[in-house]
Write a protein that holds these residues in place. Structure first.
Motif, PDB file in Angstrom:
ATOM      1  N   LEU A  61       0.612  -1.116  -0.031  1.00  0.00           N
ATOM      2  CA  LEU A  61      -0.128   0.105   0.006  1.00  0.00           C
ATOM      3  C   LEU A  61       0.873   1.257  -0.042  1.00  0.00           C
ATOM      4  CD1 LEU A  61      -2.904   1.076   0.117  1.00  0.00           C
ATOM      5  CD2 LEU A  61      -2.793   1.018   2.685  1.00  0.00           C
ATOM      6  N   VAL A  62       1.968   1.316   0.926  1.00  0.00           N
ATOM      7  CA  VAL A  62       2.890   2.556   0.913  1.00  0.00           C
ATOM      8  C   VAL A  62       3.549   2.529  -0.556  1.00  0.00           C
ATOM      9  CG1 VAL A  62       5.207   2.985   1.779  1.00  0.00           C
ATOM     10  CG2 VAL A  62       3.384   2.234   3.443  1.00  0.00           C
ATOM     11  N   ALA A 113       3.777   5.987  -5.354  1.00  0.00           N
ATOM     12  CA  ALA A 113       3.863   6.004  -6.833  1.00  0.00           C
ATOM     13  C   ALA A 113       2.919   6.927  -7.607  1.00  0.00           C
ATOM     14  CB  ALA A 113       3.836   4.458  -7.542  1.00  0.00           C
ATOM     15  N   THR A 114       1.681   6.865  -6.766  1.00  0.00           N
ATOM     16  CA  THR A 114       0.529   7.599  -7.628  1.00  0.00           C
ATOM     17  C   THR A 114       0.488   8.963  -6.713  1.00  0.00           C
ATOM     18  OG1 THR A 114      -1.018   6.515  -5.525  1.00  0.00           O
ATOM     19  CG2 THR A 114      -0.750   5.342  -7.964  1.00  0.00           C
ATOM     20  N   ASN A 115       1.304   9.260  -5.695  1.00  0.00           N
ATOM     21  CA  ASN A 115       0.784  10.611  -5.245  1.00  0.00           C
ATOM     22  C   ASN A 115       2.404  11.271  -4.542  1.00  0.00           C
ATOM     23  OD1 ASN A 115       0.032  12.922  -3.366  1.00  0.00           O
ATOM     24  ND2 ASN A 115      -1.797  12.252  -3.754  1.00  0.00           N
ATOM     25  N   ASP A 116       2.835  12.156  -5.156  1.00  0.00           N
ATOM     26  CA  ASP A 116       4.078  12.800  -4.801  1.00  0.00           C
ATOM     27  C   ASP A 116       3.892  13.378  -3.590  1.00  0.00           C
ATOM     28  OD1 ASP A 116       5.044  12.066  -7.257  1.00  0.00           O
ATOM     29  OD2 ASP A 116       4.630  14.078  -7.989  1.00  0.00           O
ATOM     30  N   PHE A 164       2.676  12.009  -0.689  1.00  0.00           N
ATOM     31  CA  PHE A 164       2.608  10.787   0.331  1.00  0.00           C
ATOM     32  C   PHE A 164       3.676  10.911   1.280  1.00  0.00           C
ATOM     33  CE2 PHE A 164       3.109   6.679   1.921  1.00  0.00           C
ATOM     34  CZ  PHE A 164       2.067   6.270   2.649  1.00  0.00           C
ATOM     35  N   PHE A 165       4.897  10.880   0.746  1.00  0.00           N
ATOM     36  CA  PHE A 165       6.113  10.955   1.524  1.00  0.00           C
ATOM     37  C   PHE A 165       6.850  12.308   2.001  1.00  0.00           C
ATOM     38  CE2 PHE A 165       7.687   6.336   0.723  1.00  0.00           C
ATOM     39  CZ  PHE A 165       7.620   5.886   2.032  1.00  0.00           C
ATOM     40  N   SER A 166       5.872  13.220   1.764  1.00  0.00           N
ATOM     41  CA  SER A 166       6.400  14.691   2.313  1.00  0.00           C
ATOM     42  C   SER A 166       6.360  14.477   3.699  1.00  0.00           C
ATOM     43  CB  SER A 166       5.376  15.798   1.614  1.00  0.00           C
ATOM     44  OG  SER A 166       4.191  15.581   2.334  1.00  0.00           O
ATOM     45  N   ARG A 167       7.244  15.373   4.393  1.00  0.00           N
ATOM     46  CA  ARG A 167       7.238  15.477   5.805  1.00  0.00           C
ATOM     47  C   ARG A 167       5.890  15.711   6.621  1.00  0.00           C
ATOM     48  NH1 ARG A 167      11.574  19.269   9.236  1.00  0.00           N
ATOM     49  NH2 ARG A 167      11.008  18.595  11.101  1.00  0.00           N
TER      50      ARG A 167
END
Length: 376
Positions: free
Chosen positions: A42-43, A48-51, A53-56
């Motif tokens: 899921l992660v 891959a689909t939303n930039d 998501f991994f933002s701080r």
């Protein structure tokens, strides 16, 4: 020629053979790795689909969202491992947040407000535990009743409004950060470590599993069923109080309508993580995986722009999947933990100087009493 005598031995009948090592390994891997693998998948998909998501900011938001659910789920883990249920943790946390906020506003003291929260949580756990153990009311019915009572009392205390205007000192504590993460996240980590120690390093943790796995066997071994069940509800009440404090930290007000489905989400997280609804098996580590999975899924739905109505549909499907996963997990693991059934006796030659050997019954070989070791 030396005389020989016959002694029957076990033999597995056709269709009842001992599980092969491959079957055991598959069951063990599924049991341990299912939730982590799904979470990683899921992660990977959301990354891959939303930039964003991994933002701080988003990662911090996910951890903050997971904190309240995690604290409640950690407490619910002990209740479910003991073979019980607690449905009062959601509305209970809302009521306790209202009580804590009211005390803080009236006295101006943060410590008194926190103390009132802990005292109210302890009282809630005691009420649930006494009703279940002393009055012999099923935990589902008992905690359903206290859930309704807590919701009504919270609304009556506030007339449907919120309790705001908390002391400035409490707001300052709520905004503190340590190594870039909010203090709420570190507090949740501390609760996790404490309850992990309680489960894995104390006699009480093993007693909870024993009572949930086989209450009669636990009673015969000297464990007080009533005491263990009472203590798990008290522990759940204290976890509910900590969740209420976390709610105050996050929203800075007492919310009588908050956390309506929190208890159900906590149960879903516990079961998805690998704790059996039947009791006797589970851990707070597994619950942590389940909490993270639900938190990441909820965050992914938010980032995808799905409306709240459809979001509830998806989360409801996850709750149903939780029970299905528990059934499938138990079905795959059952052959790994269930002993094989003995079949028709065969005859093999036994030297005349051999000992009497273990007794053989229709259900298999029974070792001598002295060979039976206690199992925790």
């Amino acid at each position: 020629m030396t005389a020989m005598r016959e002694r029957p031995v076990r033999s597995d009948p056709p269709g009842e053979r001992t599980p092969r090592p491959q079957v055991r390994v598959r069951g063990a891997l599924f049991d341990r790795l299912f939730v982590p693998v799904v979470l990683l998948a899921l992660v990977a998909y959301l990354s891959a689909t939303n930039d964003a998501f991994f933002s701080r900011i988003n990662v911090t938001n996910v951890l903050m969202q997971a904190s309240i659910l995690a604290i409640v789920a950690f407490g619910a883990t002990f209740v479910i491992m003991a073979g019980q249920l607690d449905l009062s943790m959601g509305t209970g946390s809302a009521l306790i947040s209202v009580i804590g906020a009211t005390v803080m506003v009236d006295t101006g003291s943060v410590l008194m407000g926190v103390g009132a929260c802990l005292l109210a949580g302890l009282l809630l756990g005691l009420v649930n535990g006494v009703v279940v153990t002393a009055l012999q009311v099923p935990s589902f019915i008992a905690t359903l009743g206290t859930m309704i009572i807590c919701g009504g009392v919270a609304l009556a205390m506030t007339n449907g409004g919120v309790v705001s205007g908390l002391p400035s000192g409490f707001r300052e504590v709520a905004t503190l950060r340590l190594f870039g993460l909010p203090v709420l996240v570190w507090g949740t980590a501390a609760v996790f470590l404490l309850l992990w120690w309680l489960q894995r390093q104390t006699v009480f943790g093993y007693q909870v599993l024993a009572v949930g796995g086989n209450a009669e066997a636990a009673r015969l071994s000297g464990i007080s069923l009533g005491r263990v069940r009472l203590l798990v509800f008290v522990l759940a009440g204290l976890a509910t109080a900590l969740a209420a404090i976390a709610l105050l930290v996050r929203v800075q007000s007492g919310q009588p309508n908050a956390n309506g489905t929190l208890a159900l989400e906590a149960i879903a997280a516990v079961v998805v993580g690998g704790t059996s609804l039947n009791g006797g098996r589970g851990s707070v580590v597994r619950t942590l995986w389940g909490v993270l999975l639900i938190a990441v899924l909820r965050n992914g739905l938010d980032l995808s722009g799905i409306s709240e109505d459809y979001k509830q549909v998806v989360l409801g499907a996850v709750f149903i999947l939780a029970a299905s996963v528990d059934f499938l997990r138990r079905r795959l693991v059952r052959r790994r933990v269930t002993p094989s059934v003995a079949g028709p006796a065969l005859s093999t030659p036994v030297p005349p100087d051999a000992g009497p050997g273990p007794a053989v019954t229709g259900s298999g070989t029974v070792p001598p009493t002295s060979a039976i070791a206690p199992h925790r």
